[in-house]
Design an enzyme around this catalytic site. Structure first.
Site, PDB file in Angstrom:
ATOM      1  N   GLY A  34     -12.313  53.972  -9.196  1.00  0.00           N
ATOM      2  CA  GLY A  34     -12.887  53.830 -10.538  1.00  0.00           C
ATOM      3  C   GLY A  34     -13.742  52.583 -10.543  1.00  0.00           C
ATOM      4  N   HIS A  35     -15.036  52.747 -10.403  1.00  0.00           N
ATOM      5  CA  HIS A  35     -15.943  51.587 -10.326  1.00  0.00           C
ATOM      6  C   HIS A  35     -16.634  51.402 -11.675  1.00  0.00           C
ATOM      7  CE1 HIS A  35     -16.112  51.832  -5.650  1.00  0.00           C
ATOM      8  NE2 HIS A  35     -14.924  51.555  -6.127  1.00  0.00           N
ATOM      9  N   GLN A  56     -11.484  51.458  -2.965  1.00  0.00           N
ATOM     10  CA  GLN A  56     -10.174  50.836  -2.712  1.00  0.00           C
ATOM     11  C   GLN A  56     -10.381  49.496  -1.968  1.00  0.00           C
ATOM     12  OE1 GLN A  56     -10.352  54.464  -1.650  1.00  0.00           O
ATOM     13  NE2 GLN A  56     -10.057  54.746  -3.809  1.00  0.00           N
ATOM     14  N   ASP A  59      -9.707  47.465  -6.799  1.00  0.00           N
ATOM     15  CA  ASP A  59      -9.964  46.956  -8.159  1.00  0.00           C
ATOM     16  C   ASP A  59     -10.519  45.538  -8.161  1.00  0.00           C
ATOM     17  OD1 ASP A  59      -8.733  49.350  -9.042  1.00  0.00           O
ATOM     18  OD2 ASP A  59      -6.773  48.403  -8.823  1.00  0.00           O
TER      19      ASP A  59
END
Ligand code: IMP
Length: 423
Positions: free
Chosen positions: A40-41, A223, A13
């Site tokens: 989740g980019h 990650q 993140d």
């Protein structure tokens, strides 16, 4: 420069998506090499938000070829949903998106097993629940279904049958949960195979060919290094090689070395899920950073734990992945704080240690802080304040590598390339 990588230098993140998106403008290929839709980019362009999970973050640039390498674990239903979601943002076709024929498939069983272990198992990791760990387990135990197997029904039946009897016993007797029959799963996966087949190719030889033609390749990590299955804070890690070594095993850099390895780090530290976190803040300041930084998981919506920047962890990440530079993100979140600290070392068993080597029990590490002068930048001009410069200089000196990029917001216009990086 022909080969570069973007890697999370913390627990994920860090803002890799937006840096990758911007660098992709100057690259020919963007390659994902590990992880799956646990990532989740997030990318913001002109006020519009796009969240990518398994599709590389170069996809918004029409000239850029997006490649999902063999080290990725692919959930085909989710992949198709993601394609559908971004169709209004960009044109994605089998000409500009390629999926490795030997990427590992995440099946229904993997997702069920992940959830069952988290709710009924003895030790909770706080996974994203996407089936990532169980899919990698099947890969390593040589029972996985590969993407190419989805294209041939007989092979698919044979590959799925591998290990099915064992899973059936687990689901029925240990976890006591319903699960699909093998026939149901074959039909489901085969129908997805028909829908994705045009994207499927040998991505290793594709990358090889593009490198020989002199094209520039950007490898996009998911990650962060501290979640790497080997280098990370085990067992509170993901199941893939998130460090630079994962590029060599998960996509390949045929005949080349990585020339630039950019570690992306937030100006503070966050983590989701369980595990040690020496600089975690449990007070109002932690809540303030969490709220102002909108620290909720892009994939699961979970609250992220927040704390001060941790240099011993970053020193370790630099060593694990031979990072050559840092991209420092979310500096705007720290602007205007009443106090500002950086952890420069830990005290462990009465000794001072400056690198979070795996031999150190991070649960026992007491952070030692340097008080920094708070900065109040509004980032309206293009010059950083002396206090902000001092914050970045402290980090550069401590890590021995330059901060080549910094970001003070999610938009492309809020990312600064220093010293003409990649100009
Ligand atoms: P898994 O990858 O779903 O197996 O989750 C294992 C650990 O990695 C958990 O602590 C997750 O919260 C963490 N994790 C997995 N993907 C991400 C990510 O993209 N960002 C941050 N943490 C992640």
């Amino acid at each position: 420069m022909q080969t570069l990588a973007i890697i999370g230098a913390q627990w994920g993140d860090e803002g890799k998506g937006k840096i990758t998106d911007l660098l992709a403008e100057k690259c020919d290929l963007v390659v994902r090499y590990q992880g799956g839709h646990n990532a989740g980019h997030t990318i913001w362009v002109n006020g519009q938000k796009t969240v990518l999970h398994v599709i590389p973050s170069g996809v918004l640039h029409p000239h850029c070829l997006s490649v999902i390498g063999h080290g990725v674990v692919l959930e085909p239903e989710n992949f198709l949903k993601e394609l559908d979601k971004i169709k209004n943002m960009t044109k994605v076709t089998p000409d500009n998106l390629k999926l490795s024929s030997t990427a590992t498939v995440i099946t229904s069983y993997h997702k069920l097993l992940d959830a069952a272990r988290e709710t009924q198992g003895p030790e909770k990791i706080g996974t994203t629940g996407k089936g990532i760990g169980p899919a990698y387990e099947d890969k390593v135990s040589r029972r996985a279904v590969k993407v190419k197997d989805l294209l041939d029904k007989d092979t698919l039946v044979r590959r799925l049958a591998n290990g099915y009897a064992e899973k059936a016993i687990l689901f029925k007797n240990l976890y006591q949960i319903d699960f699909p029959t093998i026939e149901e799963e074959v039909e489901r996966l085969y129908s997805y195979g028909l829908q994705i087949k045009d994207y499927v190719t040998d991505t290793f030889s594709l990358i090889d060919q593009k490198l020989s033609e002199g094209k520039r390749v950007l490898y996009e990590g998911a990650q962060g290094i501290l979640l790497d299955v080997d280098y990370g804070t085990y067992p509170y890690v993901t199941s893939s090689s998130t460090a630079a070594s994962g590029i060599y095993t998960g996509a390949g850099v045929p005949g080349r070395k990585l020339e630039e390895v950019i570690g992306v780090a937030k100006a503070y530290t966050t983590r989701v899920g369980e595990g040690p976190f020496p600089t975690e803040l449990f007070d109002d300041l932690g809540t303030h950073i969490q709220t102002k930084g909108n620290e909720f998981g892009a994939t699961t919506g979970r609250k992220r734990r927040c704390g001060w920047l941790d240099i011993p962890l970053l020193r370790y990440s630099v060593k694990c992945s031979q990072l050559t530079s840092i991209a420092l993100t979310k500096l705007d979140i720290l602007s205007d704080l009443p106090t500002l600290k950086i952890c420069y070392a830990y005290e462990v068993n009465g000794k001072t240690v400056d690198c979070a080597y795996p031999g150190i029990n991070l649960f026992d590490a007491k952070p030692l802080y340097k008080e920094m002068k708070p900065f109040k930048d509004t980032f309206e001009g293009d010059k950083a304040s002396p206090e902000l410069e001092a914050y970045m200089s402290f980090l550069q000196d401590a890590l021995g590598i330059p901060v080549k990029i910094y970001a003070y917001g999610p938009d492309r216009s809020q990312i600064v390339f220093r010293d003409n990086f990649l100009k």
